[in-house]
Write a protein that holds these residues in place. Structure first.
Motif, PDB file in Angstrom:
ATOM      1  N   GLN A 211      -7.659 -23.477 -20.614  1.00  8.96           N
ATOM      2  CA  GLN A 211      -7.534 -22.039 -20.391  1.00  8.96           C
ATOM      3  C   GLN A 211      -7.909 -21.240 -21.635  1.00  8.96           C
ATOM      4  O   GLN A 211      -8.524 -20.186 -21.530  1.00  8.96           O
ATOM      5  CB  GLN A 211      -6.128 -21.697 -19.916  1.00  8.96           C
TER       6      GLN A 211
ATOM      7  N   PRO B 240      -4.061 -16.711 -23.961  1.00  6.47           N
ATOM      8  CA  PRO B 240      -4.204 -17.602 -22.804  1.00  6.47           C
ATOM      9  C   PRO B 240      -4.046 -19.062 -23.214  1.00  6.47           C
ATOM     10  O   PRO B 240      -4.649 -19.511 -24.191  1.00  6.47           O
ATOM     11  CB  PRO B 240      -5.626 -17.345 -22.318  1.00  6.47           C
ATOM     12  N   GLY B 241      -3.199 -19.780 -22.504  1.00  3.39           N
ATOM     13  CA  GLY B 241      -2.965 -21.189 -22.783  1.00  3.39           C
ATOM     14  C   GLY B 241      -1.738 -21.449 -23.646  1.00  3.39           C
ATOM     15  O   GLY B 241      -1.239 -22.569 -23.686  1.00  3.39           O
TER      16      GLY B 241
ATOM     17  N   SER C 135       1.586 -16.588 -22.653  1.00  2.00           N
ATOM     18  CA  SER C 135       0.229 -16.590 -22.097  1.00  2.00           C
ATOM     19  C   SER C 135      -0.329 -15.185 -21.961  1.00  2.00           C
ATOM     20  O   SER C 135      -1.546 -14.997 -21.936  1.00  2.00           O
ATOM     21  CB  SER C 135       0.201 -17.276 -20.733  1.00  2.00           C
TER      22      SER C 135
ATOM     23  N   ILE D 273      -9.384 -15.492 -16.303  1.00  2.00           N
ATOM     24  CA  ILE D 273      -8.711 -16.680 -16.829  1.00  2.00           C
ATOM     25  C   ILE D 273      -7.392 -16.290 -17.477  1.00  2.00           C
ATOM     26  O   ILE D 273      -6.392 -17.000 -17.363  1.00  2.00           O
ATOM     27  CB  ILE D 273      -9.620 -17.413 -17.838  1.00  2.00           C
TER      28      ILE D 273
ATOM     29  N   ASP E  41      -0.078 -19.117 -13.865  1.00  2.00           N
ATOM     30  CA  ASP E  41       0.130 -20.561 -13.893  1.00  2.00           C
ATOM     31  C   ASP E  41       1.381 -20.922 -14.695  1.00  2.00           C
ATOM     32  O   ASP E  41       2.164 -21.773 -14.278  1.00  2.00           O
ATOM     33  CB  ASP E  41      -1.102 -21.249 -14.488  1.00  2.00           C
TER      34      ASP E  41
ATOM     35  N   TRP F 184      -4.958 -15.839 -14.741  1.00  7.66           N
ATOM     36  CA  TRP F 184      -4.650 -17.160 -14.196  1.00  7.66           C
ATOM     37  C   TRP F 184      -3.668 -17.889 -15.116  1.00  7.66           C
ATOM     38  O   TRP F 184      -2.727 -18.530 -14.649  1.00  7.66           O
ATOM     39  CB  TRP F 184      -5.936 -17.960 -14.017  1.00  7.66           C
ATOM     40  N   SER F 185      -3.858 -17.781 -16.420  1.00 10.92           N
ATOM     41  CA  SER F 185      -2.988 -18.436 -17.387  1.00 10.92           C
ATOM     42  C   SER F 185      -1.554 -17.922 -17.282  1.00 10.92           C
ATOM     43  O   SER F 185      -0.601 -18.701 -17.315  1.00 10.92           O
ATOM     44  CB  SER F 185      -3.537 -18.203 -18.799  1.00 10.92           C
TER      45      SER F 185
END
Length: 67
Positions: free
Chosen positions: A36, A20-21, A16, A52, A59, A55-56
């Motif tokens: 994401q 991202p994702g 990530s 983001i 997370d 956050w990714s």
């Protein structure tokens, strides 16, 4: 994958970090990965994609699969 702090979560967080994702996709969470990735891509146009992106990473590192 094992729980929080496992090698799998560290690998997912590293994935990530680059995209991202991608870590969420590695963990098998397709909808979160798509969300994401799209949000980060859209918000980078406003120079807010880093939110983001961060956050990714967090997370993916903190994910605990429900058993």
């Amino acid at each position: 994958m094992a729980g929080q702090g496992s090698g799998g979560n560290v690998l997912a967080a590293l994935c990530s970090f680059f995209i991202p994702g991608l870590g969420q996709l590695l963990q098998g969470r397709l909808l979160m990965a798509i969300l994401q990735f799209i949000l980060a891509g859209a918000l980078w146009f406003f120079l807010m994609g880093w939110v983001i992106h961060l956050w990714s990473i967090i997370d993916a590192a903190r994910y605990k699969p429900s058993s």
